[in-house]
Design a protein around this motif. Structure first.
Motif, PDB file in Angstrom:
ATOM      1  N   LYS A 135     -11.597  71.924 -71.338  1.00  0.00           N
ATOM      2  CA  LYS A 135     -11.275  70.505 -71.209  1.00  0.00           C
ATOM      3  C   LYS A 135     -12.573  69.694 -71.191  1.00  0.00           C
ATOM      4  N   PRO A 136     -12.679  68.642 -72.026  1.00  0.00           N
ATOM      5  CA  PRO A 136     -13.909  67.838 -72.012  1.00  0.00           C
ATOM      6  C   PRO A 136     -14.051  67.077 -70.699  1.00  0.00           C
ATOM      7  N   LYS A 137     -15.264  66.996 -70.220  1.00  0.00           N
ATOM      8  CA  LYS A 137     -15.550  66.280 -68.976  1.00  0.00           C
ATOM      9  C   LYS A 137     -15.664  64.791 -69.262  1.00  0.00           C
ATOM     10  N   SER A 138     -15.268  63.997 -68.282  1.00  0.00           N
ATOM     11  CA  SER A 138     -15.409  62.548 -68.440  1.00  0.00           C
ATOM     12  C   SER A 138     -15.891  61.958 -67.127  1.00  0.00           C
ATOM     13  N   TRP A 139     -16.520  60.788 -67.240  1.00  0.00           N
ATOM     14  CA  TRP A 139     -17.019  60.081 -66.067  1.00  0.00           C
ATOM     15  C   TRP A 139     -16.675  58.618 -66.256  1.00  0.00           C
ATOM     16  N   LYS A 140     -15.890  58.105 -65.356  1.00  0.00           N
ATOM     17  CA  LYS A 140     -15.418  56.718 -65.416  1.00  0.00           C
ATOM     18  C   LYS A 140     -14.724  56.423 -66.743  1.00  0.00           C
ATOM     19  N   GLY A 141     -13.965  57.393 -67.228  1.00  0.00           N
ATOM     20  CA  GLY A 141     -13.164  57.197 -68.423  1.00  0.00           C
ATOM     21  C   GLY A 141     -13.859  57.450 -69.743  1.00  0.00           C
ATOM     22  N   THR A 142     -15.165  57.693 -69.750  1.00  0.00           N
ATOM     23  CA  THR A 142     -15.875  57.962 -70.999  1.00  0.00           C
ATOM     24  C   THR A 142     -16.365  59.410 -70.999  1.00  0.00           C
ATOM     25  N   PRO A 143     -16.448  60.038 -72.176  1.00  0.00           N
ATOM     26  CA  PRO A 143     -16.924  61.420 -72.232  1.00  0.00           C
ATOM     27  C   PRO A 143     -18.371  61.532 -71.745  1.00  0.00           C
ATOM     28  N   VAL A 144     -18.642  62.602 -71.056  1.00  0.00           N
ATOM     29  CA  VAL A 144     -19.990  62.853 -70.543  1.00  0.00           C
ATOM     30  C   VAL A 144     -20.862  63.365 -71.682  1.00  0.00           C
ATOM     31  N   THR A 145     -22.074  62.841 -71.775  1.00  0.00           N
ATOM     32  CA  THR A 145     -23.008  63.279 -72.809  1.00  0.00           C
ATOM     33  C   THR A 145     -24.091  64.162 -72.208  1.00  0.00           C
ATOM     34  N   VAL A 146     -24.811  64.841 -73.088  1.00  0.00           N
ATOM     35  CA  VAL A 146     -25.917  65.694 -72.670  1.00  0.00           C
ATOM     36  C   VAL A 146     -27.003  64.860 -71.990  1.00  0.00           C
ATOM     37  N   LYS A 147     -27.251  63.648 -72.511  1.00  0.00           N
ATOM     38  CA  LYS A 147     -28.257  62.767 -71.901  1.00  0.00           C
ATOM     39  C   LYS A 147     -27.903  62.441 -70.456  1.00  0.00           C
ATOM     40  N   GLN A 148     -26.611  62.173 -70.191  1.00  0.00           N
ATOM     41  CA  GLN A 148     -26.190  61.862 -68.825  1.00  0.00           C
ATOM     42  C   GLN A 148     -26.396  63.055 -67.904  1.00  0.00           C
ATOM     43  N   VAL A 149     -26.011  64.236 -68.356  1.00  0.00           N
ATOM     44  CA  VAL A 149     -26.162  65.433 -67.526  1.00  0.00           C
ATOM     45  C   VAL A 149     -27.630  65.679 -67.237  1.00  0.00           C
ATOM     46  N   THR A 150     -28.490  65.516 -68.247  1.00  0.00           N
ATOM     47  CA  THR A 150     -29.929  65.703 -68.046  1.00  0.00           C
ATOM     48  C   THR A 150     -30.461  64.680 -67.039  1.00  0.00           C
ATOM     49  N   LYS A 151     -30.016  63.436 -67.153  1.00  0.00           N
ATOM     50  CA  LYS A 151     -30.458  62.391 -66.218  1.00  0.00           C
ATOM     51  C   LYS A 151     -30.006  62.712 -64.799  1.00  0.00           C
ATOM     52  N   TRP A 152     -28.776  63.180 -64.640  1.00  0.00           N
ATOM     53  CA  TRP A 152     -28.276  63.521 -63.300  1.00  0.00           C
ATOM     54  C   TRP A 152     -29.055  64.692 -62.706  1.00  0.00           C
ATOM     55  N   LEU A 153     -29.384  65.682 -63.536  1.00  0.00           N
ATOM     56  CA  LEU A 153     -30.172  66.807 -63.039  1.00  0.00           C
ATOM     57  C   LEU A 153     -31.582  66.370 -62.674  1.00  0.00           C
ATOM     58  N   GLU A 154     -32.149  65.463 -63.464  1.00  0.00           N
ATOM     59  CA  GLU A 154     -33.510  64.976 -63.210  1.00  0.00           C
ATOM     60  C   GLU A 154     -33.581  64.138 -61.939  1.00  0.00           C
ATOM     61  N   ARG A 155     -32.678  63.185 -61.784  1.00  0.00           N
ATOM     62  CA  ARG A 155     -32.759  62.205 -60.699  1.00  0.00           C
ATOM     63  C   ARG A 155     -31.897  62.539 -59.488  1.00  0.00           C
ATOM     64  N   GLY A 156     -30.907  63.398 -59.657  1.00  0.00           N
ATOM     65  CA  GLY A 156     -29.964  63.680 -58.587  1.00  0.00           C
ATOM     66  C   GLY A 156     -28.684  62.892 -58.801  1.00  0.00           C
ATOM     67  N   HIS A 157     -27.672  63.221 -58.022  1.00  0.00           N
ATOM     68  CA  HIS A 157     -26.385  62.542 -58.170  1.00  0.00           C
ATOM     69  C   HIS A 157     -25.563  62.724 -56.902  1.00  0.00           C
ATOM     70  N   GLY A 158     -24.569  61.894 -56.778  1.00  0.00           N
ATOM     71  CA  GLY A 158     -23.677  61.977 -55.628  1.00  0.00           C
ATOM     72  C   GLY A 158     -22.698  63.131 -55.755  1.00  0.00           C
ATOM     73  N   VAL A 159     -22.106  63.493 -54.617  1.00  0.00           N
ATOM     74  CA  VAL A 159     -21.118  64.573 -54.587  1.00  0.00           C
ATOM     75  C   VAL A 159     -19.786  63.963 -54.184  1.00  0.00           C
ATOM     76  N   ARG A 160     -18.761  64.241 -54.962  1.00  0.00           N
ATOM     77  CA  ARG A 160     -17.444  63.713 -54.603  1.00  0.00           C
ATOM     78  C   ARG A 160     -16.843  64.553 -53.486  1.00  0.00           C
ATOM     79  N   LYS A 161     -15.959  63.930 -52.745  1.00  0.00           N
ATOM     80  CA  LYS A 161     -15.273  64.646 -51.676  1.00  0.00           C
ATOM     81  C   LYS A 161     -14.224  65.560 -52.300  1.00  0.00           C
ATOM     82  N   PRO A 162     -14.129  66.801 -51.809  1.00  0.00           N
ATOM     83  CA  PRO A 162     -13.149  67.707 -52.389  1.00  0.00           C
ATOM     84  C   PRO A 162     -11.730  67.314 -51.980  1.00  0.00           C
ATOM     85  N   ASP A 163     -10.805  67.605 -52.858  1.00  0.00           N
ATOM     86  CA  ASP A 163      -9.393  67.395 -52.558  1.00  0.00           C
ATOM     87  C   ASP A 163      -8.956  68.557 -51.673  1.00  0.00           C
TER      88      ASP A 163
END
Length: 190
Positions: A92-120
């Motif tokens: 299943k393709p990943k999406s973030w805020k309704g748009t498909p996630v790109t390689v650039k976004q993943v690289t940016k998140w790995l470089e700068r860090g990112h938030g963690v969602r609360k588990p269901d």
């Protein structure tokens, strides 16, 4: 006045005859130096990704996403993530805020860090040991109390060494130019 102008023109002609060949070689030498510097920095980036706190499979994937781009005339070298989607067939393709996630976004998140969602917590996987390990590795923002994943900063660490690689490549290009000048002088271009 005209005699002075004639002397200047002769000096320019002598300059052109002496360094004409060298001027043809210099852009090639610069392009070669820029390419060598870019490749050295790309190796450094791959080494930094290899040292980063990532899963073993992810290190190779993230390294393969990084691309070296060279200027058409050899004037610059740039490293960046490719413009693609990390979509894998059958998944299943990943999406973030309704748009498909790109390689650039993943690289940016790995470089700068990112938030963690609360588990269901109604799902079984929310209580798995793997999920707990991930939660404990994340940090907590002392102001908001929200969890986040720290950035790996592999681009930032690479930038610190990029200047050294550029200087080494420039030194190598200057050595090649010096050899060319000596060769020209020996061949009788004076």
């Amino acid at each position: 006045m005209s005699r002075q102008a004639t002397l200047d023109r002769q000096a320019v002609q002598k300059f052109n005859s002496r360094f004409g060949r060298l001027m043809e070689v210099f852009p090639e030498a610069r392009a070669t130096a820029v390419k060598a510097m870019g490749q050295a920095v790309q190796q450094e980036l791959n080494a930094q990704i290899g040292k980063a706190d990532l899963e073993t499979d992810a290190k190779g994937t993230v390294s393969s996403w990084q691309e070296l781009r060279l200027g058409s005339k050899g004037g610059y070298a740039a490293l960046s993530a490719i413009k693609a989607s990390p979509y894998h067939a059958g998944k299943k393709p990943k999406s973030w805020k309704g748009t498909p996630v790109t390689v650039k976004q993943v690289t940016k998140w790995l470089e700068r860090g990112h938030g963690v969602r609360k588990p269901d917590t109604t799902k079984d996987y929310a209580w798995s040991q793997r999920r707990k390990n991930r939660i404990w590795r994340s940090g907590v923002n002392k102001y908001t109390g929200l969890r986040y994943v720290k950035g790996r900063m592999f681009y930032s660490w690479t930038k610190l060494k990029a200047k050294d690689h550029a200087l080494n490549a420039a030194t190598e290009a200057m050595k090649n130019l010096t050899k060319e000048i000596i060769k020209m002088k020996r061949d009788g271009y004076s």
